[in-house]
Design a protein around this motif. Structure first.
Motif, PDB file in Angstrom:
ATOM      1  N   VAL A   1       2.097  -2.000  -2.827  1.00 27.49           N
ATOM      2  CA  VAL A   1       1.580  -1.031  -1.856  1.00 27.49           C
ATOM      3  C   VAL A   1       1.409   0.309  -2.563  1.00 27.49           C
ATOM      4  O   VAL A   1       2.334   0.785  -3.232  1.00 27.49           O
TER       5      VAL A   1
ATOM      6  N   GLN B   1       1.141   4.368  -3.091  1.00 26.48           N
ATOM      7  CA  GLN B   1       2.075   5.387  -2.583  1.00 26.48           C
ATOM      8  C   GLN B   1       1.637   5.981  -1.250  1.00 26.48           C
ATOM      9  O   GLN B   1       2.404   6.020  -0.293  1.00 26.48           O
TER      10      GLN B   1
ATOM     11  N   GLU C   1      -0.506   4.823   0.832  1.00 26.82           N
ATOM     12  CA  GLU C   1      -0.586   3.722   1.785  1.00 26.82           C
ATOM     13  C   GLU C   1       0.795   3.423   2.376  1.00 26.82           C
ATOM     14  O   GLU C   1       0.942   3.168   3.573  1.00 26.82           O
ATOM     15  N   LYS C   2       1.815   3.495   1.519  1.00 31.39           N
ATOM     16  CA  LYS C   2       3.196   3.232   1.956  1.00 31.39           C
ATOM     17  C   LYS C   2       3.598   4.184   3.084  1.00 31.39           C
ATOM     18  O   LYS C   2       4.152   3.783   4.106  1.00 31.39           O
ATOM     19  N   ARG C   3       3.298   5.472   2.885  1.00 35.80           N
ATOM     20  CA  ARG C   3       3.621   6.472   3.922  1.00 35.80           C
ATOM     21  C   ARG C   3       2.881   6.165   5.211  1.00 35.80           C
ATOM     22  O   ARG C   3       3.439   6.273   6.311  1.00 35.80           O
TER      23      ARG C   3
ATOM     24  N   HIS D   1       4.345   3.303   7.214  1.00 32.18           N
ATOM     25  CA  HIS D   1       5.532   3.744   7.968  1.00 32.18           C
ATOM     26  C   HIS D   1       5.137   4.575   9.185  1.00 32.18           C
ATOM     27  O   HIS D   1       5.721   4.434  10.260  1.00 32.18           O
TER      28      HIS D   1
ATOM     29  N   ASP E   1       8.539  -7.670   3.443  1.00 30.28           N
ATOM     30  CA  ASP E   1       8.156  -7.672   2.030  1.00 30.28           C
ATOM     31  C   ASP E   1       8.985  -8.696   1.257  1.00 30.28           C
ATOM     32  O   ASP E   1       9.860  -9.378   1.814  1.00 30.28           O
TER      33      ASP E   1
END
Length: 306
Positions: free
Chosen positions: A180, A182, A184-186, A189, A197
């Motif tokens: 994922v 960076q 996109e990760k935020r 969430h 995962d």
């Protein structure tokens, strides 16, 4: 489960970063998908391949590569999948790259709204596919379909299903994720996407993962499985353009598929990102067909029908 399945080939790699997924539908047919499904008592209608624009292989424009062509392929996919659902068939969309999930899942969501059915989407993938044109490092739309389906994307794509957003994040369960970006990760969430995962699968096991991912469904739930072949560990499935080490093993993948089959609720399926140009003697296509058989009831042991 529906006894009539329709195969819809969508031979394009328009949303991908490597060429070759356009050959995926034929590789699955060569690997014996039709007789494999017929062997489980299913009537198979092979609708052939959709047609659409060629891949111009251009750099991104405003964060999207090939947006006009991506829109055309997804509109065609949407119409084809919706037509099969309306005819009472179980559509299997043979990709092609994963951007095609926009057309396929928007069609399923539209049909569920019209029928008053609940929708559950299982997203089997190494990637969250929740990028936007601001977040994407590449501009490849195959990294964006879940975001687009949830309403985050260009107008031409988010409106394909006629309702925006096509789905809410709460209907999605992502399984096997291990790569994922960076930003996109935020974003994942922020919107509250439910992600199981590989660390979760390592710690809790595939059985527990699938029990949660399949929980709270009832007979009025339409279950859609979007199966990106890069979900699998590249040791067993090398024929993908975006390999990420550390995916599910053969047995973990089989258990995943068998538990989906046990629900009896599978209503539609995508099989995407198979890239024969990167495969070894069609090994990945053979494995994909094996796993699709498990989705339709093949199990390791003889089990009594419930």
């Amino acid at each position: 489960m529906n006894k009539i399945v329709s195969l819809i080939g969508v031979p394009t790699d328009i949303g991908a970063g490597a060429r070759g997924a356009s050959m995926g539908p034929e590789a699955l047919r060569v690997a014996g998908l039709i007789p494999a499904l017929q062997g489980h008592g299913l009537q198979v209608l092979d609708r052939g391949n959709l047609s659409g624009p060629a891949n111009p292989w251009q750099p991104p424009v405003e964060g999207y590569r090939h947006l006009p062509e991506v829109v055309q392929w997804n509109q065609a996919t949407h119409e084809a999948v919706y037509a099969e659902l309306a005819a009472g068939h179980l559509p299997i969309m043979l990709g092609g790259d994963h951007c095609l999930g926009i057309g396929s899942i928007s069609a399923v969501a539209r049909w569920c709204r019209e029928q008053g059915k609940k929708l559950r989407v299982l997203w089997l993938d190494a990637h969250a596919d929740f990028n936007t044109n601001e977040l994407t490092p590449s501009g490849n739309v195959h990294g964006m379909p879940v975001a687009v389906l949830c309403g985050y994307g260009p107008k031409e794509l988010v409106e394909i299903g006629g309702t925006v957003p096509a789905i809410k994040p709460g209907v999605v369960r992502q399984i096997g994720i291990r790569s994922v970006d960076q930003g996109e990760k935020r974003f994942v969430h922020e919107v509250g996407l439910e992600v199981f995962d590989m660390r979760y699968i390592d710690e809790m096991g595939m059985r527990h993962t699938m029990e949660l991912a399949l929980g709270l469904m009832d007979p009025n739930t339409h279950l859609h499985v979007s199966f990106d072949v890069d979900f699998l560990d590249p040791e067993i499935a090398p024929g993908v353009g975006t390999t990420v080490p550390g995916g599910p093993t053969y047995r973990e993948a089989q258990l995943c598929m068998e538990m989906i089959a046990d629900t009896g609720l599978l209503g539609s399926l995508d099989v995407v990102e198979l890239n024969p140009a990167l495969d070894v003697r069609n090994k990945t296509a053979d494995l994909a067909v094996d796993l699709i058989e498990s989705l339709f009831g093949k199990s390791t042991l003889m089990r009594k029908d419930r």
